[in-house]
Scaffold this active site. Structure first.
Site, short mmCIF file in Angstrom:
data_model
loop_
_atom_site.label_atom_id
_atom_site.label_comp_id
_atom_site.label_asym_id
_atom_site.label_seq_id
_atom_site.Cartn_x
_atom_site.Cartn_y
_atom_site.Cartn_z
N HIS A 246 0.91 -1.11 0.27
CA HIS A 246 -0.05 0.22 -0.21
C HIS A 246 0.58 0.93 -0.25
O HIS A 246 2.07 1.37 1.25
CB HIS A 246 -0.86 0.03 1.20
CG HIS A 246 -1.58 1.33 1.65
ND1 HIS A 246 -1.63 2.35 2.94
CD2 HIS A 246 -2.65 1.68 0.43
CE1 HIS A 246 -3.08 3.35 2.56
NE2 HIS A 246 -3.09 2.93 0.49
N HIS A 271 -8.55 7.85 -4.55
CA HIS A 271 -8.42 6.75 -4.66
C HIS A 271 -9.90 6.22 -5.62
O HIS A 271 -9.00 5.61 -6.88
CB HIS A 271 -8.91 6.09 -3.54
CG HIS A 271 -7.64 5.54 -3.08
ND1 HIS A 271 -7.78 6.73 -1.45
CD2 HIS A 271 -6.58 4.21 -2.45
CE1 HIS A 271 -5.99 6.04 -0.63
NE2 HIS A 271 -6.07 5.26 -1.24
N ARG A 343 0.65 19.50 -5.37
CA ARG A 343 0.82 17.95 -4.85
C ARG A 343 0.14 17.91 -3.46
O ARG A 343 0.54 18.74 -2.12
CB ARG A 343 2.16 18.12 -4.60
CG ARG A 343 1.91 16.52 -4.29
CD ARG A 343 1.98 15.25 -4.59
NE ARG A 343 1.46 13.93 -4.91
CZ ARG A 343 0.94 13.01 -4.41
NH1 ARG A 343 0.06 13.76 -3.73
NH2 ARG A 343 1.00 12.25 -3.72
N CYS A 390 8.40 17.03 -7.98
CA CYS A 390 7.65 16.35 -7.31
C CYS A 390 8.56 14.64 -7.42
O CYS A 390 9.15 14.83 -8.61
CB CYS A 390 6.56 15.90 -7.33
SG CYS A 390 5.57 14.68 -7.03
N TYR A 526 8.01 7.22 -0.91
CA TYR A 526 9.12 7.71 -1.68
C TYR A 526 10.71 7.00 -1.73
O TYR A 526 11.31 7.90 -0.98
CB TYR A 526 9.40 9.16 -0.89
CG TYR A 526 8.21 9.99 -1.19
CD1 TYR A 526 7.98 10.16 -2.46
CD2 TYR A 526 6.86 10.18 -0.30
CE1 TYR A 526 6.77 11.29 -2.79
CE2 TYR A 526 5.42 10.99 -0.95
CZ TYR A 526 5.54 11.86 -2.26
OH TYR A 526 4.87 12.31 -2.42
#
Length: 669
Positions: A246, A271, A343, A390, A526
């Protein structure tokens, strides 16, 4: 007149219960005038096809009786038959139960059985049917062949996947519904599909409805030992094997274990917005929810979000994630505030600047609370111009190799601004009392920033305290008061570091020996992994470094793909940037697949200090088209080299990673 075919008996019926049920059912059945006839049981004691003719439709759950010819078994069979007839007789024409159909009855002594046998059972509340093909000798392409066949027969194929058993045997599982009705497939449709599937070879086909589970049953599945279930709308899903992958981290998704995820997706509306998560969830569906209740979601938490510039390219609205279009990206070296890329992970917090307080705490510091007035009057105002990118910028290029996980950014998830505020090191050292000796003495390694929207991230303490790191607590953006969209009343600016560490809406700062908790620091979100890793099951993510400084990057902004020119020279423009304050040393451009290169002229941004070049550099090149390429199609390439002589890799394949991070391969147009 409709026919209802009872294909089997009720599983687990005890013999004494069967006796009573049989008596009652036979009595009811004998009184019905519209009953025309029924078939008998087979000699082996197995419930076979029973055809009853009624003016109403009924459904019976599938099962098989044990063999045997003793009196109990005979009574059991009689009970089954009577029970089937009774159930069919008592269901009224207005019932919401659907018809049960078994096509291709199996006859004793049949010399050449059909290669395909289909049966369907549809229970109350079900919207889908499951078709299963048991294949003795599977072959590549069969899944696609069967899917196409089903689509040609006007079925909406919601999902298709394979469960293997040994090197050759396989079960192909298709979740379908009738396009015309939006409901499970009927008896006639099933017979039509069965005949079509016969053309695929020796396969056995079964169609049935989802099993039904109650919310009470779902609530018991909250651990890996007994599987982790969630509900979404009217479906039940087993997410156990997905937990570790996830992107938001396992801790966050486990909050929904045994519950409905609808309220959580109310907050994380991306989502449903991108539909990727919905498609992934569909593959984990295991049944229908028998007792769905309306989930009270309350007011939309995104109602207070600010209005956005319509020129942005929106990937999500809730939360907002939007990039600059190429046409606006190089209008000015400093990006105008209204079109800065966005973002977000959550709704934009609404804060009263007059009541806002910044809390500083942690080992080696004195706990302190500061107002915005304190920050503006007790510290010298500093300014720094930085580009923020980003970590997923250009993810769409990696998606062209293989699908990754995350927003499919183009190259516009990047912007530049001049920020005004106070130096973080001055706040920590002169107000929080943090000294370099205290850092060493207490073994401090990180500074954690807690946002008002619950997001948190951290940076190395060396970066935070360096007089050359230029880390800022900003309250101005391009000479204007910081907007709510971009972090008001106070945000963190960490030059040269991935965008997610530039925390917006900072409410608390903490010195620490360890990194921040949560998916944005410790989870997969990340962290760049090997291109060979397609699943993080069994991988210790704590051993993988979180992204801080980013690699060298360059992009062609003009010309756009598909541009037609009659000139002998192509005018190429773009930007380049490297993390860690590394300046841009050179940008090369090619139109012959990298055989020859033209060095671009570096424009705005090229005069930055080579080790504190926090902002991007614009560049231009005029490239002569070789005679051999004139009149044809050419691909323009660019690559940048920074002042540490890091250069961009040629291809995307070697840098592909599961999360689609740090894409900096040569850019092609």
């Amino acid at each position: 007149m409709q026919s209802a075919i009872a294909s089997s008996c009720t599983r687990g019926l005890r013999f004494d219960a069967a006796r009573a049920q049989a008596a009652r059912a036979l009595a009811r059945a004998s009184r019905r005038r519209d009953m025309r006839g029924m078939h008998g049981l087979n000699a082996a004691g197995t419930c076979r096809v029973r055809v009853f003719y009624f003016h109403t439709a009924a459904s019976v759950a599938p099962c098989t009786l044990p063999g045997g010819e003793d009196s109990s078994a005979k009574l059991y069979k009689l009970g089954c038959l009577a029970l089937a007839a009774g159930v069919a007789g008592v269901v009224t024409a207005g019932s919401s139960w659907r018809q049960v159909a078994q096509c291709e009855p199996i006859e004793i002594g049949r010399a050449k059985p059909s290669p395909v046998r289909c049966e369907t059972t549809v229970v109350q509340g079900s919207a889908n049917s499951i078709i299963m093909l048991d294949v003795e000798n599977d072959h590549p392409g069969l899944l696609a062949e069967a899917s196409d066949l089903l689509k040609r027969h006007k079925l909406d194929v919601k999902d298709a996947h394979i469960s293997t058993d040994g090197p050759f045997k396989a079960r192909h599982i298709y979740t379908v519904r009738d396009k015309a009705t939006g409901r499970p497939i009927s008896q006639d449709k099933l017979e039509e599909v069965r005949k079509a599937l016969e053309t695929l070879g020796q396969v056995e086909c079964t169609a049935k409805a989802w099993p039904c589970y109650t919310m009470e049953e779902v609530s018991k599945h909250t651990s890996k030992e007994n599987r982790i279930w969630v509900t979404y709308k009217d479906g039940v899903y087993d997410i156990t094997d997905f937990i570790v992958n996830h992107p938001g981290g396992s801790d966050k998704i486990m909050l929904a274990a045994g519950k409905a995820i609808d309220p959580f997706w109310r907050i994380y509306q991306q989502h449903e917005g991108r539909d990727t998560a919905v498609q992934m969830l569909a593959k984990m569906r295991i049944g229908d929810l028998a007792d769905p209740v309306k989930v009270e979601l309350g007011d939309d938490p995104y109602d207070a979000d600010p209005e956005r510039h319509p020129g942005l390219i929106f990937h999500n609205n809730k939360p907002c994630n939007a990039e600059l279009p190429p046409e606006m990206l190089m209008d000015s070296w400093s990006t105008p505030n209204p079109v800065w890329f966005i973002r977000h992970h959550h709704p934009v917090p609404v804060t009263d600047p007059d009541k806002y307080r910044l809390f500083i705490e942690g080992e080696g510091t004195s706990a302190v609370k500061l107002s915005m007035e304190d920050l503006k009057t007790r510290f010298v105002k500093r300014e720094v111009t930085t580009t923020i990118q980003c970590g997923g910028n250009r993810r769409s290029d990696l998606n062209s190799v293989e699908k990754t996980s995350g927003i499919p950014w183009g190259f516009g998830a990047i912007s530049t601004a001049t920020w005004g505020g106070v130096a973080l090191r001055e706040v920590l050292m002169h107000c929080g009392g943090l000294s370099l000796e205290a850092v060493e003495w207490n073994g401090l390694k990180h500074v954690i920033f807690h946002a008002l929207d619950t997001m948190q991230a951290s940076i190395p303490i060396e970066k935070a305290l360096s007089p050359y790191g230029d880390v800022l607590l900003a309250y101005e953006m391009n000479g204007e008061p910081l907007s709510e969209e971009h972090g008001s009343p106070l945000r963190l600016i960490v030059p040269g570091v991935v965008g997610v560490r530039n925390v917006k809406w900072v409410g608390r700062i903490e010195t620490s020996k360890v990194e921040a908790e949560g998916p944005w620091q410790r989870g997969i979100a990340y962290k760049g992994l090997s291109p060979m890793i397609k699943d993080v099951t069994g991988i210790d993510l704590d051993t993988v470094a979180s992204i801080q400084e980013m690699p060298v990057q360059s992009v062609i902004v003009s010309p756009k793909p598909g541009t037609v020119t009659e000139l002998d020279d192509i005018e190429v423009k773009g930007f380049a940037w490297s993390g860690g304050g590394r300046g841009i040393n050179r940008v090369d451009v090619s139109i012959d697949n990298g055989r020859t290169w033209t060095t671009a002229d570096l424009k705005e941004g090229s005069q930055q200090p080579p080790s504190r070049a926090w902002a991007w550099t614009f560049w231009e090149a005029s490239v002569t088209v070789p005679e051999a390429y004139r009149g044809g199609e050419v691909t323009v390439l660019c690559r940048a080299t920074d002042t540490s002589y890091n250069t961009q890799p040629e291809r995307a394949e070697p840098i592909w990673n599961l999360r689609g991070l740090n894409c900096n391969c040569w850019h092609h147009v």
